[in-house]
Structures are given as structure tokens and as C-alpha cells.
Design a protein around this motif. Structure first.
Motif, PDB file in Angstrom:
ATOM      1  N   ARG A  48       0.839  -1.195   0.000  1.00 57.74           N
ATOM      2  CA  ARG A  48       0.000   0.000   0.000  1.00 57.74           C
ATOM      3  C   ARG A  48       0.880   1.252   0.000  1.00 57.74           C
TER       4      ARG A  48
ATOM      5  N   ARG B 159       1.077   5.348   0.208  1.00 58.55           N
ATOM      6  CA  ARG B 159       0.314   6.495   0.675  1.00 58.55           C
ATOM      7  C   ARG B 159       0.189   7.550  -0.429  1.00 58.55           C
ATOM      8  N   LYS B 160      -0.637   8.550  -0.167  1.00 58.73           N
ATOM      9  CA  LYS B 160      -0.747   9.659  -1.104  1.00 58.73           C
ATOM     10  C   LYS B 160       0.624  10.305  -1.257  1.00 58.73           C
TER      11      LYS B 160
ATOM     12  N   ARG C 161       3.834  12.483  -1.344  1.00 65.48           N
ATOM     13  CA  ARG C 161       4.232  13.672  -0.600  1.00 65.48           C
ATOM     14  C   ARG C 161       5.241  14.444  -1.437  1.00 65.48           C
TER      15      ARG C 161
ATOM     16  N   ASP D 118       7.537   7.440  -3.990  1.00 56.89           N
ATOM     17  CA  ASP D 118       7.294   6.147  -3.372  1.00 56.89           C
ATOM     18  C   ASP D 118       7.147   5.120  -4.482  1.00 56.89           C
TER      19      ASP D 118
ATOM     20  N   ARG E 287      -3.081   7.456  -3.793  1.00 61.42           N
ATOM     21  CA  ARG E 287      -2.912   6.234  -3.018  1.00 61.42           C
ATOM     22  C   ARG E 287      -3.128   5.029  -3.923  1.00 61.42           C
TER      23      ARG E 287
END
Length: 445
Positions: free
Chosen positions: A154, A156-157, A159, A164, A243
Motif C-alpha cells: 500500500r 500512501r498519497k 508527498r 514512493d 494512493r
């Protein structure tokens, strides 16, 4: 008296020289104003996640930052109208400098020492413009390794200032599809793709990797000129604008027989299936299924795919259902077109018939010259499904001309535009059997 005159002459010469020098200086200044040099380099300090640095046209930029050994970093350079700029990027740490001439990709550098490091960016003429300034930004890559056929990762949104990346390593054997989904389970397009230590743009919902083959960026084109054949252990990953739940699914393999019994494939939420089949010389194949249930573009031969006509050998075909398929499984057959007599413009009718459902026929079209034609179907005895027939030009793209008929419109007019490469086919749809008689006649111009 002579001394006085000489003094006056020397004074005049000096004055003229000074005036001339002033004229030359003014001209030089004018030329300098017309073609100024690049602005002085900009030097700033930044940390991970800090704001980008704005550069004027042709201006160099240097970003100094604190790093830890092993950090993976990227210098992102882009302008309003260009996602990535050309230029020379140099990373300097306490073990020296490393440079990379950028194209339209971003090099991922690994910092070799803890302490201060510096990114330097020297733009080229293809980076920005006077009204399109360049923004350079220190980016840190945060990797998340995915287990093949394991639990999804998973992300994350995103940054600001960080990439990522969910990644896998190319396996020694087998084929793996890397995809991302949103919270609702729908596949979403990736933003960037990582291959080795290069980041590049990607506008697709995933990639397929296999040792010894080029990366599959697009399912309908198995070759990718930007990347050579992948090797075992190469890192391949994806980033997303939102996400995402990223997973890596290995393809399921099947050995099938040409014109043999159907093979049943599980939907698997878009999982790939690789069908291995032995083909004789000159055969042309198609998939016989209830409907074309595979995802758009997801029915293609791998790099060892057959040509037209195929050489004898063993080939591999990839199919995959849509990720949101409402069914659990589907079946299909790999089948061969049957050759039929030539369809001659102005010649006799050709009767095509099959008791086996779903058969397709191919034939050459013979014409003395290009021109308008009329295609007619008669004595139709097809049952159990639809059919259609057509005349076309064999070509890879930009095809035009031709004519087609079906059960709703058994007669039509069109044109044979390239007699040397014209062909015709009759398709009995899945479940349909019977026969059709085709006639091709010239139309008055």
C-alpha cells in the motif's frame, strides 16, 4: 611655434582616439546587450521535501543537502510546458562526483557517504525558454518491495519531494505483471516507471516483466526501444499520483494444441495467461471464444510470435481478462484459418462451408487492376450464430478501401485498392456453423 603646433596636433589625435574608443566601447556594449550570457548560477540548500528551486532561462542551479549513506535521490527538472528537461546532472558526495547526461528520464543516484551532498544541474538549449522557467527539485526515492503473488503493498498519497516506488526484481523464470489499484479495487494508471536506476513517464495501468524479453510498457506492443531485454534481478517498479495498492502477479502457463480442445482460464482480476502452442509452417491463427473477453490490447504474441505466414515452431501467446471482469473463468481455443480457393473479380462463385462451429477462412483476391467491386453472399446456411465476410488490403496500418458483408447486409460495394496485396476472409462466429457462397464482380466506374 613648431612645438605649439605639434602639441595641438597630438591633442587632436588623442581626442579622436578617445572618441573612437568610446564608439567601440558603446558598440561592444550594444552587442552584449543584444546577446547576454546566461545568468549567474544559483546556489541553495534544501532538505528532503523542501520546495523546488526556480531557474531563469539557461541558468545553472546547485542544490546542497544533508544525506545518509544509501539514500537514493533524483534531481527533477521540469518546466511548465515540459515534464522533463534535457541537461547534465552531477551528484557530488565525499567520495567524488558522478555525472549523467539526461535525456527524458531521471537518473536515480545512490549517495555513498553520510553528510553533505550536492546536485548540480546544467541545462541545455532544449530545457525551458525565456518565458518558461525551469524548476529543479531534490527528490528522495523510497522503495517498497513487493512479494510476487504475495500481499499487495500500500502506497500512501504522494508527498512533495518524494517518490514512493513499489518494485520487484525480474525473476529468473516466469512472467510477472505489476499493477496498481485504488481503494475501490479499480486498476489505475501509474505515473512513473523505474527500471534499474532510471525513472521515466508511464501512462498505463502496469508493466509486464520477463527475463530475456524487453519490458512490456504497452500490452499491444511487446517491444520497447527505450529498454533492452531485461535480466534476472533487474529492479522494476511503479509510482502513482494517488494512493495505490500495488501487486505483482505471476502469469499462469498453459500448453494447448492448435485446433485442439478448449482451455479454461480463470479471470483472476486481470492476471495474465501464457499459452504455449506448436504451429506448423504457414499457419495463421485466431482465438475462438464466446466473446472477446480479454482486456483491450491484451491478446498478443510474445517476442517469438509468428509472422505471416508463421514459421514452424513453438510460440507463446499472452491473454488476460479485464481487471473488473464479472465472471470467474472463460474458455478459448487457438485455431487456424482454413485456406480456400481464390476469390477472383469477375470469376466464379466460391463456396465456403464448415460443420465445425467458429471456423474462419482466408483466400487471395485476384484482380487485373484496382477498381470498384461488388461483394455478394448467397445460399447462406449458417446456424447457431452470426457471420461476416470481407475484402481488405494486407497491411500493418493506415489500411483503406475494401468491402464487407454480413447476415444483415449480404450485398455491398467497395473497392480493391491494391490487387497485389488483396485478401478476403469469411468468419463464422463462435458457435456458428454452415456455409456461404461469395461472388466478387467489377462495378462500372
Amino acid at each position: 611655434m613648431r612645438r605649439a603646433v605639434a602639441a595641438v596636433v597630438l591633442s587632436l589625435v588623442a581626442s579622436s582616439g578617445a572618441a573612437l574608443a568610446g564608439t567601440l566601447e558603446t558598440g561592444g556594449a550594444s552587442r552584449a546587450a543584444a546577446a547576454p550570457g546566461p545568468p549567474a548560477a544559483k546556489h541553495v540548500s534544501r532538505g528532503y521535501g523542501d520546495a523546488p528551486v526556480r531557474l531563469a532561462y539557461r541558468q545553472e542551479g546547485t542544490i546542497t543537502f544533508q544525506a545518509s549513506r544509501g539514500d537514493e535521490v533524483v534531481l527533477s527538472a521540469r518546466s511548465k510546458y515540459s515534464r522533463s528537461c534535457r541537461g547534465l546532472v552531477t551528484l557530488t558526495d565525499r567520495r567524488g562526483a558522478r555525472a549523467e547526461k539526461r535525456t527524458y528520464q531521471s537518473r536515480v543516484f545512490r549517495v555513498r557517504t553520510t553528510g553533505r551532498a550536492t546536485f548540480r544541474f546544467r541545462p541545455t538549449a532544449r530545457c525551458g525558454s525565456e518565458d518558461d522557467p525551469v524548476l529543479i527539485r531534490l527528490m528522495k526515492v523510497r522503495g517498497h518491495r513487493i512479494a510476487v503473488d504475495g500481499k499487495p503493498v500500500r502506497l500512501r498519497k504522494p508527498r512533495p519531494g518524494f517518490y514512493d516506488v513499489a518494485w520487484i526484481r525480474v525473476p529468473r523464470t516466469g512472467r510477472v505483471r505489476l499493477t496498481g489499484r485504488n481503494a475501490g479495487g479499480r486498476q489505475i494508471d501509474a505515473d512513473l516507471m523505474l527500471v534499474g536506476d532510471e525513472l521515466s513517464g508511464l501512462d498505463d495501468d502496469g508493466v509486464s516483466v520477463e527475463h530475456g524479453l524487453p519490458l512490456n510498457r504497452l500490452p499491444w506492443d511487446y517491444t520497447d526501444d527505450d529498454h533492452p531485454a531485461l535480466r534476472h534481478g533487474t529492479r522494476v517498479g511503479l509510482t502513482f499520483r494517488s494512493r495505490a495498492r500495488v501487486e505483482a502477479l505471476s502469469a499462469l502457463t498453459h500448453t494447448v494444441e492448435l485446433d485442439g480442445p478448449p482451455v479454461t482460464l480463470a479471470s483472476g482480476g486481470g492476471r495474465e495467461h501464457v499459452l504455449t502452442v506448436r504451429l506448423p509452417e504457414g499457419v495463421e491463427t485466431y482465438l475462438d471464444a464466446e466473446t472477446e473477453w480479454w482486456a483491450p490490447g491484451f491478446q498478443y504474441w510474445l517476442a517469438d510470435g509468428p509472422g505471416y505466414p508463421a514459421k514452424a515452431g513453438t510460440y507463446r501467446l499472452v491473454v488476460a481478462s479485464r481487471a473488473d471482469a464479472p465472471y470467474a473463468e472463460r474458455s478459448l481455443r487457438v485455431r487456424a484459418y482454413r485456406d480456400a480457393p481464390d476469390l477472383v473479380v469477375g470469376g466464379p462463385p466460391v463456396r465456403l462451408e464448415s460443420a465445425e462451429p467458429g471456423q474462419r477462412f482466408r483466400m487471395r483476391v485476384l484482380a487485373s487492376a484496382a477498381g470498384a467491386v461488388r461483394l455478394a453472399a448467397s445460399d447462406v446456411t449458417v446456424q447457431g450464430g452470426g457471420w461476416f465476410a470481407g475484402v481488405s488490403r494486407t497491411c500493418g496500418r493506415d489500411c483503406y478501401g475494401g468491402v464487407s458483408v454480413n447476415q444483415e447486409n449480404p450485398v455491398a460495394t467497395g473497392a480493391v485498392v491494391d490487387p497485389a496485396h488483396a485478401r478476403a476472409e469469411l468468419v463464422l462466429e463462435h458457435g456458428a456453423s454452415g456455409g456461404v457462397t461469395l461472388t466478387l464482380t467489377p462495378e462500372p466506374s
